[in-house]
Each structure stands twice: as structure tokens, then as C-alpha cells.
Design an enzyme around this catalytic site. Structure first.
Site, mmCIF file in Angstrom:
data_model
loop_
_atom_site.group_PDB
_atom_site.id
_atom_site.type_symbol
_atom_site.label_atom_id
_atom_site.label_comp_id
_atom_site.label_asym_id
_atom_site.label_seq_id
_atom_site.Cartn_x
_atom_site.Cartn_y
_atom_site.Cartn_z
ATOM 1 N N TYR A 133 0.865 -1.167 0.052
ATOM 2 C CA TYR A 133 0.187 0.033 0.282
ATOM 3 C C TYR A 133 1.179 0.659 -0.263
ATOM 4 C CZ TYR A 133 -3.933 3.189 0.798
ATOM 5 O OH TYR A 133 -4.493 4.329 0.793
ATOM 6 N N GLN A 194 -10.558 0.546 1.082
ATOM 7 C CA GLN A 194 -10.911 -0.338 -0.314
ATOM 8 C C GLN A 194 -9.813 -1.823 -0.830
ATOM 9 O OE1 GLN A 194 -11.409 1.945 0.306
ATOM 10 N NE2 GLN A 194 -11.674 3.786 -2.276
ATOM 11 N N ASN A 217 -3.651 5.778 6.197
ATOM 12 C CA ASN A 217 -4.250 6.522 7.309
ATOM 13 C C ASN A 217 -5.022 5.380 8.298
ATOM 14 O OD1 ASN A 217 -6.347 6.018 5.917
ATOM 15 N ND2 ASN A 217 -6.604 7.750 4.661
ATOM 16 N N SER A 240 4.970 9.237 13.817
ATOM 17 C CA SER A 240 7.053 9.208 14.176
ATOM 18 C C SER A 240 7.041 9.828 15.473
ATOM 19 C CB SER A 240 7.447 9.857 12.333
ATOM 20 O OG SER A 240 8.951 9.508 12.571
ATOM 21 N N HIS A 265 6.265 15.692 10.112
ATOM 22 C CA HIS A 265 5.380 14.752 10.049
ATOM 23 C C HIS A 265 3.571 14.752 10.529
ATOM 24 C CE1 HIS A 265 8.067 11.491 8.024
ATOM 25 N NE2 HIS A 265 8.544 11.927 8.588
ATOM 26 N N GLU A 330 11.517 5.046 17.655
ATOM 27 C CA GLU A 330 11.420 4.546 16.259
ATOM 28 C C GLU A 330 12.671 4.773 16.279
ATOM 29 O OE1 GLU A 330 9.309 5.820 12.356
ATOM 30 O OE2 GLU A 330 8.795 7.116 13.809
ATOM 31 N N HIS A 331 13.316 5.610 15.707
ATOM 32 C CA HIS A 331 14.084 7.041 15.852
ATOM 33 C C HIS A 331 15.454 7.478 16.617
ATOM 34 C CE1 HIS A 331 11.906 8.221 12.349
ATOM 35 N NE2 HIS A 331 12.329 7.041 11.340
ATOM 36 N N ASP A 364 16.070 7.947 6.787
ATOM 37 C CA ASP A 364 15.006 7.719 5.660
ATOM 38 C C ASP A 364 14.555 7.369 4.212
ATOM 39 O OD1 ASP A 364 13.279 8.320 8.510
ATOM 40 O OD2 ASP A 364 13.219 10.548 7.833
ATOM 41 N N GLU A 418 -0.012 -38.260 28.245
ATOM 42 C CA GLU A 418 -1.006 -36.972 27.330
ATOM 43 C C GLU A 418 -2.830 -37.235 27.483
ATOM 44 O OE1 GLU A 418 0.208 -34.104 24.869
ATOM 45 O OE2 GLU A 418 1.703 -33.394 25.853
ATOM 46 N N HIS A 423 -1.924 -41.274 18.949
ATOM 47 C CA HIS A 423 -0.563 -40.133 18.408
ATOM 48 C C HIS A 423 0.811 -41.230 18.985
ATOM 49 C CE1 HIS A 423 -1.934 -36.518 18.858
ATOM 50 N NE2 HIS A 423 -0.914 -36.569 18.561
#
Length: 433
Positions: A133, A194, A217, A240, A265, A330-331, A364, A418, A423
């Protein structure tokens, strides 16, 4: 004037205040959830028909037949030609570096044979088909195309399907050019929940994939979370983040701009500066006040810094490391004298940028490492996107006649313990005597 919250580790309520600054509500509201659920159901039940309806409604794209949603590869090549030579060369350099870096991550199959001839191992195989995406319209994120597509290609994924919304038919040549460079196999002009649904369930025109990656989003993120389990996903990314640790010896303007680079961002992005030098924190604040008016996204940056930006005073680097590992950023920038020594003590971070000359923005775009990183403190248990995300593993077991005798007896005892008689007998039938 730049407004940022300032904390001192010496204050009694420091950790409580820090947690409050880190808090982020990442759950979609009920309206978003209901809308996404309706879209997923429609795509699953009506396929292309519903996909066309939503594309016309949300993107204003007037297309009569679903096959027209696919962008031909010739259009990708035309886009690559249309962009400037400088942009084309920058994309190619970035692609080469990303590919080189990710080749080091590729896992191989392995096995070993025990003395009695029993073989054990692991077979590594790429995923068959992956969906990517990519945000579209006026937003141009060619770097996201490279960062998501190239690791999949290195892994050996057979087919990479990209979806990108094109509101009112507006296509971004940088994005399409990046898709051409990355070797994306097919591209469809659909977006939103969608598009995620089409990739997850398949339609008459859009093939079903095994995993969906890429940013989006709240509707896209919610859709990804809802289809997870039927297909794999990379992660549900939050805003971010950047955490800069500086000993006070780096140019304050460099640090100010590093903080801005993430704050621009969106308003929910978070920029944190950590230093044992209180005077340096003041200097960076002054530098931000000077530099902010020069930036196009100054309003977004100012709102981000006001709502989530934080300056933290610590006594020493040991305390700084405690804060870093708590935040799991994250960074993480280590703008200090000996960054490699300090990096070895960092337990939780998505990416670590070492030294005064390593701007986070390099990561980045073109360092080669992946910019798809865990956010919202998930670096405590998550990793950057990589080749391993596009590979899967199967266990290999082959018992020799002798091995089946030894292991069969062990399996029989455990299975009967068991209460699983079938088995046990399955193993026992192969025993001699």
C-alpha cells in the site's frame, strides 16, 4: 517562540510525566471501525463492483470497468523517464543501497544429521505474493515504495502488487518511477480500506495476496488490523518519533533541524531531546525559534512540539540510557563522542543513528537500512521491516530406521502421559519387537 515541555530526571514525578508525554491513543473511533467493516464486507461479497463504487466515491475516479484500475507497466516506465535526471539518479542510488543492505538479511535453509542418520533442519522459502500500500494523490512517498518493495524482491517474492490511490486521476510520477525501479509487478489505482480489502480477499481484477505492507491513514491501518489473520501484515504504525541524545557538543542548529525532521510529519509526531547539559537544551530551544519560521511546515511542527515535544535533562549518560530503553524510540540519534560504545548498551530502538554527522533523514532515504520501524514503544519487542518479513520457515524432520526406534519410544511415553493414544500408537507401530 517554540513551546516544548521540559522535564528533569531529578524531579520526583519524572517517570509519571514522561509516560504521560509518551501516551498516544492509536485506536480508531467507532465511526471509522464501522465504516471499514462495511467496506470489507462489500469488497468480500461483491468484489470489483464494490471496488469501483468506493473508488468513484472516495477518489472521484470515473472508471467504467475494473480492469481499467490497473496501471500498465509502460506507464511506470514513462513516469521514470518523465522525472528529472537528478530525481531518477537519486532513486537509483537509494535502491542500490537498500538492496545491498537487505541482501545481508537473507536467511538460508539449514539442516544437520544426527549420528543415527536422523535429519533435522529448517527450510526457508519466500512468500508467493505480497501487497504494497502506497499513499497517493498530492503526497509523494517514493521512498516508501523502495523500502517496502526491495526487501520483498531480495527475499524472492514471486509477485509484488502495489495499490496507490489517484484522486481524480492524479498520478505521481516519482511514486510510479520508484515502482519501476523496484520491480513492482502490478499496480492498481485504488486506495483506502477498499484497497486493503481487495488485496486481502481478492477480486475479479485484483489478486489476493499473502501479506500486506505499507503505510496509510487511520482507515488503512484499521483495515489492516481487521484482515490480519487471513493475511499477514507488517505492523500498525503510530506517529513518527525521534529521540536525540546529545552531550552538548554538537551544533545546536543541527539538533534543532533533526527534531524538526520528524515533527513535520504531523501534529501527533514526537520529538524528544535528551542531554546532561541544561545550557545546551536552552541553545537548541533558541535555535529552533530562529529556524522554525524558515520552514514550509512550520505550523505542523509547532503544533507537534507543543503537544508532544519534550526536552529532558539528565545527570549523566547512564541515566540517559535508562530513559532511552524505557522510551524504546523509533529513531534514536546518539550525538556523542563515542556513539558505538553507547549503542551497544541500547536495548530498545528501531534504528540507531551514531555520531554527530549522521542525520536521521539519511536513514529515511538512502543509507540502506529500512525506514519502516516500530513506533509507540513497540521497539521493545519489534524490529524494522526486513527480508525476514517476506520469508517463512518450515521445519524439516526425517527419521532414520534407527532414529524412529529411539524417538518413537520417547514420543509414546509422552503421548500416553497426555492421554493421546492414537499419537502413541502412531509412533509405536514403527517400533521393532
Amino acid at each position: 517562540m517554540v513551546e516544548m515541555t521540559r522535564l528533569d530526571i531529578a524531579q520526583g514525578d519524572f517517570w509519571l510525566c514522561l509516560e504521560q508525554r509518551l501516551a498516544w491513543e492509536g485506536v480508531a473511533d467507532e465511526t471509522v471501525v464501522a465504516t471499514v467493516r462495511e467496506i470489507l464486507k462489500a469488497i468480500r461479497c461483491r468484489g470489483d463492483e464494490a471496488l469501483l463504487e468506493y473508488t468513484q466515491r472516495f477518489d472521484g475516479l470515473e472508471i467504467a470497468r475494473a480492469p481499467e484500475l490497473e496501471i500498465p507497466t509502460s506507464r511506470l516506465q514513462a513516469a521514470l523517464t518523465a522525472i528529472s535526471r537528478e530525481q531518477r539518479e537519486a532513486l537509483q542510488v537509494a535502491a542500490e543501497r537498500i538492496t545491498t543492505y537487505h541482501r545481508h538479511q537473507k536467511q538460508e535453509s539449514w539442516s544437520y544429521t544426527e549420528p543415527d542418520g536422523t535429519l533435522l533442519g529448517q527450510q526457508v522459502r519466500p512468500l508467493d505474493r505480497v501487497g504494497l500500500y502506497v499513499p497517493g494523490g498530492k503526497a509523494a512517498y517514493p521512498s516508501s515504495v523502495l523500502m517496502n518493495a526491495l526487501p520483498a524482491k531480495v527475499a524472492g517474492v514471486s509477485e509484488l502488487i502495489m495499490v496507490v490511490p489517484t484522486p481524480k486521476g492524479e498520478m505521481n510520477d516519482l511514486v510510479l518511477g520508484a515502482a519501476a525501479i523496484a520491480g513492482v509487478d502490478r499496480v492498481f489505482t485504488v486506495g483506502g480500506a477498499q484497497a486493503v480489502a481487495a488485496l486481502a480477499f481478492g477480486t475479479e481484477s485484483v489478486p489476493r495476496v499473502d501479506k500486506i505492507v505499507g503505510p496509510g491513514n487511520m482507515y488503512v491501518a484499521t483495515a489492516k488490523s481487521m484482515v490480519f489473520g487471513q493475511v499477514g501484515i507488517d505492523m500498525i504504525a503510530g506517529p513518527s518519533e525521534i529521540l536525540v541524545l546529545c552531550d552538548g557538543k554538537t551544533d545546536p542548529e543541527w539538533i534543532a533541524m533533526d527534531l524538526f525532521s520528524q515533527a513535520e510529519h504531523d501534529e501527533a509526531a514526537q520529538a524528544i531531546l535528551l542531554s546532561p547539559d541544561g545550557v545546551f537544551l536552552d541553545k537548541v530551544t533558541e535555535a529552533m525559534a530562529r529556524l522554525l519560521p524558515t520552514l514550509e511546515r512550520q505550523e505542523v511542527i509547532a503544533n507537534s512540539l507543543r503537544s508532544r515535544g519534550t526536552l529532558i535533562k539528565v545527570e549523566n549518560l547512564d541515566q540517559a540510557l535508562e530513559v532511552i530503553n524505557f522510551i524504546a524510540p523509533e529513531h534514536l540519534e546518539l550525538s556523542v563522542e563515542d556513539p558505538q560504545a553507547l549503542a551497544s548498551r541500547v536495548r530498545h530502538a528501531g534504528a540507531i543513528f551514531m555520531g554527530r554527522y549522521t542525520a536521521e533523514a539519511i536513514g529515511d532515504y538512502c543509507a540502506g537500512s529500512n525506514h519502516v520501524l516500530p513506533t509507540s514503544r513497540t521497539a521493545r519487542f519489534s524490529s524494522p521491516l526486513g527480508v525476514y518479513d517476506f520469508q517463512k520457515r518450515s521445519s524439516l524432520i526425517q527419521c532414520s530406521p534407527q532414529g524412529s526406534q529411539t524417538l518413537g519410544r520417547v514420543a509414546s511415553v509422552l503421548a500416553r502421559g497426555e492421554g493421546l493414544t492414537a499419537h502413541a500408537r502412531s509412533a509405536e507401530y514403527r517400533l521393532k519387537g
